[in-house]
Design an enzyme around this catalytic site. Structure first.
Site, PDB file in Angstrom:
ATOM      1  N   LYS A  14      -3.406 -11.021  -7.399  1.00 48.40           N
ATOM      2  CA  LYS A  14      -4.613 -11.259  -6.613  1.00 48.40           C
ATOM      3  C   LYS A  14      -5.705 -10.273  -7.028  1.00 48.40           C
ATOM      4  CE  LYS A  14      -4.642  -8.903  -2.581  1.00 48.40           C
ATOM      5  NZ  LYS A  14      -4.615  -8.486  -1.201  1.00 48.40           N
TER       6      LYS A  14
ATOM      7  N   LYS B 188       0.831  -1.208   0.000  1.00 50.37           N
ATOM      8  CA  LYS B 188       0.000   0.000   0.000  1.00 50.37           C
ATOM      9  C   LYS B 188       0.864   1.256   0.000  1.00 50.37           C
ATOM     10  CE  LYS B 188      -4.359  -1.846   1.629  1.00 50.37           C
ATOM     11  NZ  LYS B 188      -5.443  -1.788   2.604  1.00 50.37           N
TER      12      LYS B 188
ATOM     13  N   LYS C 270      -9.601  -4.759  -4.793  1.00 47.24           N
ATOM     14  CA  LYS C 270     -10.409  -3.553  -5.012  1.00 47.24           C
ATOM     15  C   LYS C 270      -9.567  -2.415  -5.586  1.00 47.24           C
ATOM     16  CE  LYS C 270     -13.397  -4.312  -0.953  1.00 47.24           C
ATOM     17  NZ  LYS C 270     -13.448  -3.932   0.478  1.00 47.24           N
TER      18      LYS C 270
HETATM   19  P1  AMP Z   1     -10.844  -6.049   2.334  1.00 46.83           P
HETATM   20  O1  AMP Z   1     -11.661  -5.631   1.206  1.00 46.83           O
HETATM   21  O2  AMP Z   1      -9.384  -5.776   2.146  1.00 46.83           O
HETATM   22  O3  AMP Z   1     -11.371  -5.533   3.655  1.00 46.83           O
HETATM   23  O4  AMP Z   1     -10.933  -7.641   2.393  1.00 46.83           O
HETATM   24  C1  AMP Z   1     -12.048  -8.315   2.923  1.00 46.83           C
HETATM   25  C2  AMP Z   1     -11.795  -9.802   2.994  1.00 46.83           C
HETATM   26  O5  AMP Z   1     -11.681 -10.365   1.686  1.00 46.83           O
HETATM   27  C3  AMP Z   1     -10.498 -10.199   3.736  1.00 46.83           C
HETATM   28  O6  AMP Z   1     -10.762 -11.333   4.540  1.00 46.83           O
HETATM   29  C4  AMP Z   1      -9.553 -10.539   2.618  1.00 46.83           C
HETATM   30  O7  AMP Z   1      -8.565 -11.465   3.004  1.00 46.83           O
HETATM   31  C5  AMP Z   1     -10.504 -11.137   1.602  1.00 46.83           C
HETATM   32  N1  AMP Z   1      -9.970 -11.014   0.231  1.00 46.83           N
HETATM   33  C6  AMP Z   1      -9.596  -9.873  -0.399  1.00 46.83           C
HETATM   34  N2  AMP Z   1      -9.166 -10.126  -1.651  1.00 46.83           N
HETATM   35  C7  AMP Z   1      -9.265 -11.483  -1.816  1.00 46.83           C
HETATM   36  C8  AMP Z   1      -8.979 -12.363  -2.914  1.00 46.83           C
HETATM   37  N3  AMP Z   1      -8.521 -11.908  -4.077  1.00 46.83           N
HETATM   38  N4  AMP Z   1      -9.207 -13.683  -2.740  1.00 46.83           N
HETATM   39  C9  AMP Z   1      -9.684 -14.152  -1.563  1.00 46.83           C
HETATM   40  N5  AMP Z   1      -9.974 -13.372  -0.500  1.00 46.83           N
HETATM   41  C10 AMP Z   1      -9.771 -12.049  -0.613  1.00 46.83           C
END
Ligand code: AMP
Ligand code: TRP
Length: 327
Positions: free
Chosen positions: A196, A115, A199
């Site tokens: 990966k 980040k 967002k």
């Molecule tokens: P965040 O949007 O960063 O708050 O992520 C929310 C949840 O989604 C967290 O548990 C992350 O580990 C999971 N996550 C985010 N991106 C991925 C991905 N590409 N594959 C699997 N899990 C994900």
């Protein structure tokens, strides 16, 4: 008997993609419905301040994520669904944990490095201490289990380190939380299956509230390889393997079964069939979410009552924590 506590959160930073769903949200719903845990699911609004944001958009982002939670099947009667900032004890505990958190360990965090690279004009201290706030979110509720995607494992390791360290300095206070991963803990980007799905790179995301035409066009455009055989081989065929994993994650079928189901199809047919499946799968979700967003009072009241419950247990825990450190 008291059920073990399970906690997880998602940041209100943008629309949820199928990685968030298969790595986290779908699992939240399954774990809730298993009846085996006392569940806390929250919107990590304080964490989301570490990224560039517009205050005017924040309330809508929070409401939108809460609608995702409810439309996907989280149920305020079964789980405590709340907003992180409604429980001030988590930032209070974050500060206390910062005083025992090793600088070196925080510096090694992959997410901090990624980040910081991505937003060089805004490398704020919050980005650096992010994992201590996350540890506080978990330890505050005495969570033993934390369902997350694999990008959060390093942060969870820190939560365990801090729990251990606090316990050994000040007496037994916290559990060392364990992760719960799904079979698809790392969904890859459609436009670059070596990366990966994230967002922060919307171009490669399949959003769970995308309309069917959008789903179809995104999957049609997904990067594959120069062969033509449908086969699971993440090293050599990252794009195809990612699509097989998405299908397996949604359908609950094993990769081998999914592979058999697609046997003999060319890539175009595979994509067509996956796109239909994804768009049907989320049809009910899309409708439910749209209805919920028209009744924001329902969402807000769920968040209010969830936040009140979470705060009650946090207050009790915080009193114990302060006593332990002599305050
Ligand atoms: P965040 O949007 O960063 O708050 O992520 C929310 C949840 O989604 C967290 O548990 C992350 O580990 C999971 N996550 C985010 N991106 C991925 C991905 N590409 N594959 C699997 N899990 C994900
Ligand atoms: N850091 C998590 C993410 O980006 C969100 C989060 C904040 C979280 N606090 C948490 C997840 C506590 C699990 C438990 O996905």
């Amino acid at each position: 008997m008291k059920k073990p506590i399970l906690v997880s959160g998602i940041q209100p930073t943008g629309r949820l993609h199928i990685g968030n769903y298969l790595g986290a949200l779908k699992n939240f719903v399954d774990l809730q419905n298993s009846g085996k845990y006392d569940c806390y699911f929250f919107i990590a609004d304080y964490h989301s301040l570490t990224e560039n944001f517009n205050p005017a958009e924040k309330p809508a982002q929070i409401l939108n994520l809460a609608a995702d939670f409810l439309a996907a099947g989280l149920d305020p009667k079964k789980s405590k669904i709340f907003i992180q900032s409604a429980v001030p004890q988590s930032t209070e505990l974050a500060w206390i944990l910062e005083t025992i958190a090793p600088m070196g360990e925080l510096k090694r965090m992959t997410q901090f490095k990624d980040k910081s690279d991505a937003q060089q004009e805004n490398v704020n201290v919050g980005l650096f201490t992010y994992p201590t706030l996350m540890a506080a979110d978990i330890l505050l509720y005495d969570a033993q289990f934390v369902p997350v995607g694999d990008d959060q494992l390093q942060h969870l390791e820190l939560a365990r380190t801090l729990a251990r360290k606090f316990n050994s300095h000040f007496g037994r206070t916290f559990f060392e939380p364990k992760e719960i991963l799904t079979a698809t803990p790392r969904v890859m980007s459609l436009d670059d299956p070596e990366k990966k799905m994230s967002k922060s790179r919307p171009g490669g995301c399949l959003f769970i509230d995308d309309e069917p035409e959008v789903i179809k066009s995104k999957i049609r455009g997904a990067v594959t390889d120069s062969e033509s055989v449908v086969k699971y081989d993440p090293k050599r065929k990252a794009g195809i393997s990612n699509m097989l994993e998405i299908m397996s994650g949604l359908s609950g079928k094993s990769i081998a079964e999914v592979e058999r189901g697609f046997a003999g199809m060319n890539y175009g047919e595979l994509k067509h069939s996956l796109a239909d499946y994804v768009s049907d799968y989320f049809e009910k979700f899309r409708k439910k979410k749209a209805t919920l967003l028209k009744k924001s009072a329902v969402i807000k009241s769920a968040l209010r009552s969830g936040s009140a419950k979470a705060k009650k247990s946090a207050e009790k825990k915080m009193a114990d924590i302060k006593k332990k450190i002599g305050l």
